[in-house]
Design a protein around this motif. Structure first.
Motif, mmCIF file in Angstrom:
data_model
loop_
_atom_site.group_PDB
_atom_site.id
_atom_site.type_symbol
_atom_site.label_atom_id
_atom_site.label_comp_id
_atom_site.label_asym_id
_atom_site.label_seq_id
_atom_site.Cartn_x
_atom_site.Cartn_y
_atom_site.Cartn_z
ATOM 1 N N GLY A 11 0.800 -1.192 0.030
ATOM 2 C CA GLY A 11 -0.015 0.233 -0.098
ATOM 3 C C GLY A 11 0.945 1.273 0.054
ATOM 4 N N GLN A 12 2.060 1.077 0.950
ATOM 5 C CA GLN A 12 2.840 2.272 0.561
ATOM 6 C C GLN A 12 3.459 2.683 -0.688
ATOM 7 N N ALA A 13 3.836 1.599 -1.450
ATOM 8 C CA ALA A 13 4.378 1.874 -2.796
ATOM 9 C C ALA A 13 3.197 2.333 -3.548
ATOM 10 N N ALA A 14 1.912 1.773 -3.565
ATOM 11 C CA ALA A 14 0.704 2.193 -4.450
ATOM 12 C C ALA A 14 0.435 3.646 -3.947
ATOM 13 N N LEU A 15 0.476 4.283 -2.672
ATOM 14 C CA LEU A 15 0.049 5.533 -2.300
ATOM 15 C C LEU A 15 1.281 6.324 -2.884
ATOM 16 N N ALA A 16 2.462 6.115 -2.757
ATOM 17 C CA ALA A 16 3.892 6.702 -3.292
ATOM 18 C C ALA A 16 3.450 7.022 -4.823
ATOM 19 N N GLY A 17 3.354 5.929 -5.363
ATOM 20 C CA GLY A 17 3.027 6.258 -6.883
ATOM 21 C C GLY A 17 1.859 7.206 -7.170
ATOM 22 N N SER A 18 0.951 7.156 -6.325
ATOM 23 C CA SER A 18 -0.388 7.839 -6.646
ATOM 24 C C SER A 18 -0.056 9.210 -6.447
ATOM 25 N N PHE A 19 0.850 9.699 -5.388
ATOM 26 C CA PHE A 19 1.318 10.915 -5.083
ATOM 27 C C PHE A 19 2.199 11.269 -6.175
ATOM 28 N N LEU A 20 2.952 10.892 -6.654
ATOM 29 C CA LEU A 20 3.899 10.964 -7.851
ATOM 30 C C LEU A 20 3.193 11.002 -9.088
ATOM 31 N N SER A 21 2.132 10.724 -9.033
ATOM 32 C CA SER A 21 1.071 10.930 -10.287
ATOM 33 C C SER A 21 0.222 12.164 -10.270
ATOM 34 N N GLY A 22 0.301 12.893 -9.118
ATOM 35 C CA GLY A 22 -0.433 14.001 -9.201
ATOM 36 C C GLY A 22 -1.528 14.065 -8.168
ATOM 37 N N HIS A 23 -1.705 13.161 -7.456
ATOM 38 C CA HIS A 23 -3.048 13.029 -6.464
ATOM 39 C C HIS A 23 -2.225 13.319 -5.083
ATOM 40 N N TYR A 24 -2.246 14.460 -4.961
ATOM 41 C CA TYR A 24 -1.486 14.991 -3.737
ATOM 42 C C TYR A 24 -2.048 14.438 -2.315
ATOM 43 N N GLY A 25 -3.405 14.519 -2.408
ATOM 44 C CA GLY A 25 -3.982 13.961 -1.057
ATOM 45 C C GLY A 25 -3.327 12.524 -0.632
ATOM 46 N N ALA A 26 -2.978 11.663 -1.642
ATOM 47 C CA ALA A 26 -2.386 10.261 -1.286
ATOM 48 C C ALA A 26 -0.995 10.503 -0.270
#
Length: 116
Positions: A11-26
Motif C-alpha cells: 500500500g505504501q508503494a501504491a500511495l507513493a505512486g499515486s502521489f507522484l502521479s499528481g494525486h497530492y492527497g495520497a
C-alpha cells in the motif's frame, strides 16, 4: 502479521505512486499508512519473540522483525525529512525483505523446518 505487514508495505508503494502521479492527497494517506506499517512491525516483532521463546521456533523472525521496525522508523524519518535519495531505495529494500519473510511464512511447514 507478516501478511498484514506485506499488505501495508505494498500500500505504501501504491500511495507513493499515486502521489507522484499528481494525486497530492495520497501523501497524507502515505503518512498514515506508514504509521500502521510501523505498528504492525512492532506486533510482528512480539509475535516473532513468542514464536522463538515460547514456541521453540527459530530466533531469526524476531530479530528480522526488530530490524524491520528499525528500518521502517528510519524510513519514516527520511520521508518526513524529504531525503528521497535514502527514502526510496530503503523502501524498496524493506518491501523485498518483507516479501522474503512472506515466502517463509507461507511455505508448507515441512519445507520450513528443513530450511531452518
Amino acid at each position: 502479521m507478516v501478511t498484514c505487514e506485506a499488505a501495508f508495505a505494498l500500500g505504501q508503494a501504491a500511495l507513493a505512486g499515486s502521489f507522484l502521479s499528481g494525486h497530492y492527497g495520497a501523501l497524507d494517506l502515505h503518512a498514515l499508512n506508514a504509521t500502521l506499517t510501523g505498528l504492525t512491525a512492532v506486533v510482528q516483532t512480539i509475535a516473532g519473540v513468542l514464536l522463538w521463546r515460547l514456541g521453540g521456533g527459530p530466533a531469526w523472525p524476531a530479530w528480522t522483525s526488530a530490524l524491520l521496525f528499525a528500518a521502517e522508523a528510519g524510513q519514516i524519518a527520511m520521508g518526513y525529512a524529504r531525503v528521497l535519495a535514502v527514502h526510496v531505495p530503503l523502501g524498496v529494500t524493506i518491501i523485498a525483505c518483507i516479501a522474503l519473510m512472506l515466502v517463509w511464512v507461507w511455505r508448507p511447514e515441512g519445507e520450513r523446518a528443513v530450511a531452518a
